[in-house]
Write a protein that holds these residues in place. Structure first.
Motif, PDB file in Angstrom:
ATOM      1  N   GLN A  93     -23.881   4.285 -28.416  1.00 52.45           N
ATOM      2  CA  GLN A  93     -23.191   4.930 -27.304  1.00 52.45           C
ATOM      3  C   GLN A  93     -23.697   4.396 -25.963  1.00 52.45           C
ATOM      4  O   GLN A  93     -22.916   4.192 -25.023  1.00 52.45           O
ATOM      5  CB  GLN A  93     -23.389   6.448 -27.375  1.00 52.45           C
ATOM      6  N   ASP A  97     -21.629   2.087 -23.210  1.00 56.04           N
ATOM      7  CA  ASP A  97     -21.354   2.874 -22.001  1.00 56.04           C
ATOM      8  C   ASP A  97     -20.918   1.946 -20.868  1.00 56.04           C
ATOM      9  O   ASP A  97     -21.490   0.873 -20.674  1.00 56.04           O
ATOM     10  CB  ASP A  97     -22.617   3.644 -21.590  1.00 56.04           C
ATOM     11  N   TYR A 295     -29.090  11.889 -26.552  1.00 57.61           N
ATOM     12  CA  TYR A 295     -28.650  10.662 -25.884  1.00 57.61           C
ATOM     13  C   TYR A 295     -29.713  10.159 -24.916  1.00 57.61           C
ATOM     14  O   TYR A 295     -30.044   8.967 -24.891  1.00 57.61           O
ATOM     15  CB  TYR A 295     -27.332  10.941 -25.165  1.00 57.61           C
TER      16      TYR A 295
END
Length: 327
Positions: A93, A97, A295
């Motif tokens: 992720q 991004d 995250y």
């Protein structure tokens, strides 16, 4: 006298011949016995370093338990280990991004400028101070250059805002049309210049300590051979501090992507954010402001791994090219 000398020689010979035997006997003993004897002999030293060991244990190693958040979907009700294992989901992720390229670029640019300039200027300052012969003048220069180190980051950023205010600031009056604090192109220069100014005196201490150990006979011999001031610096001072420079450079490489969060965050605004968004501020916004703990942990772990790779690589290169290394 001859008998006494012969007896002394016999004693020395006996002791020197018995040392290898004693070492062999000690190594043949079980490990618990050797550890017990070691602590019995050096318990004062271990007691002295015990607070430091405890500090590192509780504040550096125990928090590593939370690294597994980077591989799990964090659920506050289930705790750190209760979330579902998702592997490298959050790393992917981050890599995909839209802000990834800008964040990494800003971090590397700011960090490298600060690393290089923050490494060069303390060396230059230490060499210059070392050339001052008057003790009072040297002490005054050292005191003046050390003082900014003790100013807090908040005060430093406030000073920058005041100095760079358009029309009214000492520097800002030369740029009345726009604020340098809001200029993305000027952010990196403002950061590393203020960082070097604040810490150059403090960082030069270790080089001055190394220079203080130079044998004065080397200076006298070089002067007799006709060496000038610059030649003394080149052939005596710089070779003396080269090992110290190597060790500090290797250690600094371990934080090449760790740009200081506090200063960047305080200097950051809407106008300069395209050039000031670094890994530390991005992680803070993701983890604290948006509560995406897994995250943000993945981003922090990625940053740590890259810094560790740089550290090991720098140490390997230094060890192959010279005798300077930290492990």
């Amino acid at each position: 006298m001859r008998k006494t000398a012969q007896r002394g020689a016999q004693v020395v010979t006996t002791l020197s011949s018995s040392i290898p035997d004693n070492i062999a006997i000690q190594r043949s003993q079980p490990l618990p016995v050797r550890l017990a004897r070691h602590f019995q002999r050096f318990w004062q030293i271990w007691l002295m370093i015990l607070p430091g060991c405890c500090f590192v244990l509780f504040f550096s190693y125990v928090p590593m338990w939370g690294i597994q958040l980077a591989f799990r979907d964090f659920d506050p009700r289930k705790g750190i280990t209760g979330g579902k294992f998702v592997g490298f989901k959050y790393f992917n992720q981050f890599f995909t991004d839209p802000n990834f390229t800008a964040v990494i670029t800003n971090t590397v640019r700011i960090s490298l400028w600060t690393l290089v300039m923050g490494f060069i200027f303390p060396v230059i300052l230490a060499l210059m101070i070392n050339q001052v012969s008057n003790a009072k003048v040297k002490g005054f220069i050292q005191t003046v250059t050390y003082m900014p180190h003790f100013i807090s980051t908040v005060v430093i950023v406030s000073m920058l805002n005041i100095l760079l205010t358009p029309n009214t600031g000492i520097i800002g009056r030369f740029f009345p049309d726009h604020s340098l604090m809001g200029e993305p192109k000027a952010f990196t220069a403002l950061y590393w210049i203020s960082e070097v100014w604040q810490h150059v005196g403090w960082n030069s201490i270790i080089y001055l300590a190394a220079l203080s150990g130079v044998n004065t006979a080397l200076y006298e011999a070089a002067k007799i051979d006709g060496a000038g001031r610059l030649q003394l610096i080149r052939h005596v001072d710089i070779p003396t501090i080269l090992p110290t420079m190597g060790i500090l450079l290797i250690m600094n490489m371990g934080s090449v992507l760790s740009v200081g969060f506090e200063k960047v965050y305080l200097m950051q605004n809407v106008l300069n954010q395209p050039a000031s968004e670094v890994i530390a501020t991005f992680t803070y916004k993701i983890g604290i402001q948006q509560s995406q703990f897994s995250y943000s942990t993945a981003i922090g772990l990625f940053n740590t791994v890259i810094n560790f790779i740089f550290l090991v690589l720098a140490n390997f290169i230094a060890k192959r090219t010279s005798e300077t290394s930290i492990f």
